[in-house]
Structure formats: structure tokens, C-alpha cells
Design a protein around this motif. Structure first.
Motif, PDB file in Angstrom:
ATOM      1  N   VAL A   1       0.844  -1.194   0.000  1.00 32.65           N
ATOM      2  CA  VAL A   1       0.000   0.000   0.000  1.00 32.65           C
ATOM      3  C   VAL A   1       0.878   1.243   0.000  1.00 32.65           C
ATOM      4  O   VAL A   1       2.014   1.220   0.484  1.00 32.65           O
TER       5      VAL A   1
ATOM      6  N   ASN B   1      -1.258   7.989   1.142  1.00 30.75           N
ATOM      7  CA  ASN B   1      -1.737   9.124   0.358  1.00 30.75           C
ATOM      8  C   ASN B   1      -2.007  10.343   1.223  1.00 30.75           C
ATOM      9  O   ASN B   1      -2.269  11.415   0.724  1.00 30.75           O
TER      10      ASN B   1
ATOM     11  N   GLU C   1      -4.957   7.331   4.873  1.00 26.22           N
ATOM     12  CA  GLU C   1      -5.427   6.867   3.564  1.00 26.22           C
ATOM     13  C   GLU C   1      -4.279   6.240   2.778  1.00 26.22           C
ATOM     14  O   GLU C   1      -3.176   6.777   2.734  1.00 26.22           O
ATOM     15  N   HIS C   2      -4.568   5.089   2.169  1.00 21.57           N
ATOM     16  CA  HIS C   2      -3.581   4.379   1.357  1.00 21.57           C
ATOM     17  C   HIS C   2      -4.230   3.955   0.039  1.00 21.57           C
ATOM     18  O   HIS C   2      -5.428   3.670  -0.013  1.00 21.57           O
ATOM     19  N   THR C   3      -3.419   3.889  -1.007  1.00 19.99           N
ATOM     20  CA  THR C   3      -3.882   3.344  -2.270  1.00 19.99           C
ATOM     21  C   THR C   3      -3.200   1.998  -2.504  1.00 19.99           C
ATOM     22  O   THR C   3      -2.098   1.740  -2.009  1.00 19.99           O
TER      23      THR C   3
ATOM     24  N   GLU D   1      -3.108  -1.453  -5.584  1.00 21.51           N
ATOM     25  CA  GLU D   1      -3.527  -2.060  -6.844  1.00 21.51           C
ATOM     26  C   GLU D   1      -3.865  -3.521  -6.552  1.00 21.51           C
ATOM     27  O   GLU D   1      -2.972  -4.334  -6.304  1.00 21.51           O
TER      28      GLU D   1
ATOM     29  N   PRO E   1      -7.279  -0.434  -9.066  1.00 19.28           N
ATOM     30  CA  PRO E   1      -7.023   0.517  -7.986  1.00 19.28           C
ATOM     31  C   PRO E   1      -8.096   0.445  -6.895  1.00 19.28           C
ATOM     32  O   PRO E   1      -9.275   0.239  -7.169  1.00 19.28           O
TER      33      PRO E   1
ATOM     34  N   THR F   1      -8.775   2.083  -2.570  1.00 23.40           N
ATOM     35  CA  THR F   1      -8.332   2.972  -1.502  1.00 23.40           C
ATOM     36  C   THR F   1      -8.713   2.374  -0.161  1.00 23.40           C
ATOM     37  O   THR F   1      -9.825   1.877   0.012  1.00 23.40           O
TER      38      THR F   1
ATOM     39  N   ARG G   1      -9.047   3.484   3.766  1.00 22.01           N
ATOM     40  CA  ARG G   1      -9.073   4.579   4.740  1.00 22.01           C
ATOM     41  C   ARG G   1      -9.122   3.974   6.131  1.00 22.01           C
ATOM     42  O   ARG G   1     -10.028   3.189   6.434  1.00 22.01           O
TER      43      ARG G   1
ATOM     44  N   LEU H   1     -12.336  -0.294   2.717  1.00 16.96           N
ATOM     45  CA  LEU H   1     -11.729  -0.400   1.394  1.00 16.96           C
ATOM     46  C   LEU H   1     -12.792  -0.022   0.371  1.00 16.96           C
ATOM     47  O   LEU H   1     -13.911  -0.549   0.408  1.00 16.96           O
ATOM     48  N   SER H   2     -12.437   0.905  -0.519  1.00 12.68           N
ATOM     49  CA  SER H   2     -13.402   1.368  -1.510  1.00 12.68           C
ATOM     50  C   SER H   2     -12.814   1.304  -2.912  1.00 12.68           C
ATOM     51  O   SER H   2     -11.596   1.347  -3.107  1.00 12.68           O
ATOM     52  N   GLN H   3     -13.718   1.195  -3.872  1.00 11.93           N
ATOM     53  CA  GLN H   3     -13.375   1.242  -5.297  1.00 11.93           C
ATOM     54  C   GLN H   3     -14.460   2.027  -6.023  1.00 11.93           C
ATOM     55  O   GLN H   3     -15.654   1.857  -5.728  1.00 11.93           O
TER      56      GLN H   3
END
Length: 281
Positions: A25, A28, A32-34, A36, A85, A87, A89, A106-108
Motif C-alpha cells: 500500500v 496518500n 489513507e492508502h492506495t 492495486e 485501484p 483505496t 481509509r 476499502l473502496s473502489q
């Protein structure tokens, strides 16, 4: 049974392995992290729930310094995740004493896929004393078990997750593969990651959801989407193969529960979980 166990093995540095690359991760901003989400972790209609737990678990490690290990993680799966991708939080609910209570989503594409509440701490600092009535599964030797690497190529293409593991199923509960399920509602076997990365606390979040659903052994094959899963990580696992056992006792109302135990090469119960899932579609 009351026994003392040897000190916990050191945490494994798995940098560079497939699992570690795919749960990496990137921070961000505050909390918050992004990430793949990898294509190789797909099964059925979405990304595997255990892999997603490990991704979120990796992000949560940064939320409470000095408390690197998941101890209890409860996840609610709101909708299926897809490769690409995402994210994560995270936020601290409480951090004090030996454990921290953390939360994450976790969201997309602007929609939450999973929401998690977790307890983190330092497993290496826990007492070594063990009192248990749990019984380690008896499995045939590795060479007598059925490797999923021998699965038909068509199945491997529709369930890439299979190729992420070296999984050897106990033939006593694998008759479903030839249309002869035992009817006991059990799937168990030896498991490790395909590149032989040694297990650690974070990878145990993956292992509790790695085997085919126990409903296969009831003659109910197919994708079984998880609604809720709670995992307890009880110790840092010793290096080597893991034993994993999934079992269900009650399929009703279009849903079933599945209990999982993970035992390490030293014969210690290192993870437990229970999930509620929809019956296979």
C-alpha cells in the motif's frame, strides 16, 4: 491440554515475493492508502476475501506504531471487489496499553467494498503458555494428498487464486472433485504460498479464506460470497507448511457458516476464523 511452547519465531521479511508485492500500500495522506488489487487473487465473482483482509491488514499496521500484528479482525463484505485501484481509509478508535482498536474501509469507484474493525498488538510479547482442548488435524503425508496444481486448466483460468498456493487436499474430503463428496462438510489440507514464502501473522489473514468452501464436500460447489468474517491470529507461525481445516455444520436460509483452523509446522493453533457466507450460486 496444558503445555509450554518455544518462543515465537521471528517475523518474516517477505519483501519481493508475490504476496508482499500484491498487498503493498502507498500512503496518500493521514489514514489513507492506495493499492492495486492483483488479478491473480480472483475467485468466482470477485477478489478473494482473505487477500483483501491482508491488504487492509497491511495498511492498518501503520496506524498504531509498536503494534504490528493483527490479533482480531472482523470484516463485513458489502460488495465484490475487482482487480485494479482501490483505496483503504483507516482510523484509530483507541490506542492504549498493549492493544489498539482500529477501523478501516476499502473502496473502489467511490463505493465501499469492505468495512473492518480490528485489534492490533505485538504477538511476540504474548505469554508462551498454551492451554487448549483443540486437536490438530491428522493429514496424510504431502505426497499422498491431492495437489490443486493438477486441476484442469479451465478451472485455473476461472479461479486464478488456485495458482497462488501450493495446496495439497486431504483425499478423504476431496471426493467432490469427482462427484463423490463425503457429506461431512469438511475441506482440509496442507498449504503454503506458491513461491514458498514463509508464513507470518499477516499472511494468516489470507490463509483463513484460502481453501474451497466446505460446502463442496456437501455436493454444493460454486462461488460462496462471504458476508462477514472474523479472524483471530493467535501466534506468529513457525516456518514451514501450514495445516488448514474448513468445516460447516449448518446450511440454511441460503447461507452457511464456515469455521477455520490454521496449524503451523510446530503443531500450534495459530489462527481461527468463522465466516457467514451465501450458499454457492
Amino acid at each position: 491440554m496444558h503445555r509450554a511452547v518455544s518462543p515465537s519465531p521471528p517475523r518474516i521479511n517477505g519483501m519481493g515475493t508475490e504476496f508482499d508485492r500484491d498487498i503493498e500500500v502507498t500512503a496518500n495522506g493521514t489514514g489513507e492508502h492506495t493499492v492495486e488489487l492483483g488479478e491473480g487473487w480472483v475467485v468466482g465473482g470477485g477478489v478473494n476475501g482473505g487477500y483483501l483482509l491482508a491488504v487492509i491488514g497491511n495498511a492498518l499496521r501503520e496506524a498504531a506504531p509498536g503494534k504490528p500484528d493483527p490479533i482480531s479482525v472482523s470484516a463485513y463484505y458489502l460488495s465484490a471487489s475487482t482487480p485494479g485501484p482501490a483505496t483503504v481509509r483507516s482510523r484509530v478508535i483507541r490506542d492504549g496499553g498493549s492493544v489498539a482498536t482500529l477501523a478501516a474501509d476499502l473502496s473502489q469507484d467511490g463505493a465501499d467494498r469492505i468495512t473492518v474493525l480490528a485489534t492490533y498488538g505485538d504477538l511476540s510479547g504474548l505469554p508462551d503458555d498454551v492451554r487448549t482442548s483443540a486437536v490438530e488435524p491428522e493429514l496424510p503425508p504431502l505426497e499422498q494428498c491431492l495437489p490443486t496444481s493438477a486441476a484442469p486448466e479451465k478451472l485455473k483460468k476461472t479461479a486464478p487464486l488456485l495458482s497462488r498456493f501450493d495446496l495439497r487436499l486431504d483425499p478423504a474430503y476431496a471426493g467432490w472433485a469427482v462427484g463423490q463428496p463425503s457429506g461431512n462438510g469438511v475441506v482440509q489440507g496442507w498449504i503454503r504460498l506458491a513461491d514458498a514464502r514463509e508464513p507470518d501473522a499477516l499472511s494468516l489473514l489470507l490463509m483463513v479464506d484460502a481453501l474451497p468452501p466446505a460446502t463442496y464436500d456437501l455436493g454444493l460447489p460454486g462461488w460462496a460470497p462471504t458476508l462477514e468474517l472474523t479472524a483471530h491470529v493467535r501466534a506468529i507461525p513457525a516456518p514451514g507448511w501450514l495445516k488448514v481445516r474448513h468445516a460447516t455444520r449448518n446450511v440454511a436460509g441460503g447461507m452457511f457458516e464456515e469455521d477455520c483452523e490454521v496449524w503451523d509446522s510446530a503443531g500450534r493453533l495459530v489462527a481461527q476464523s468463522r465466516q457467514l457466507a451465501r450458499a454457492p450460486r
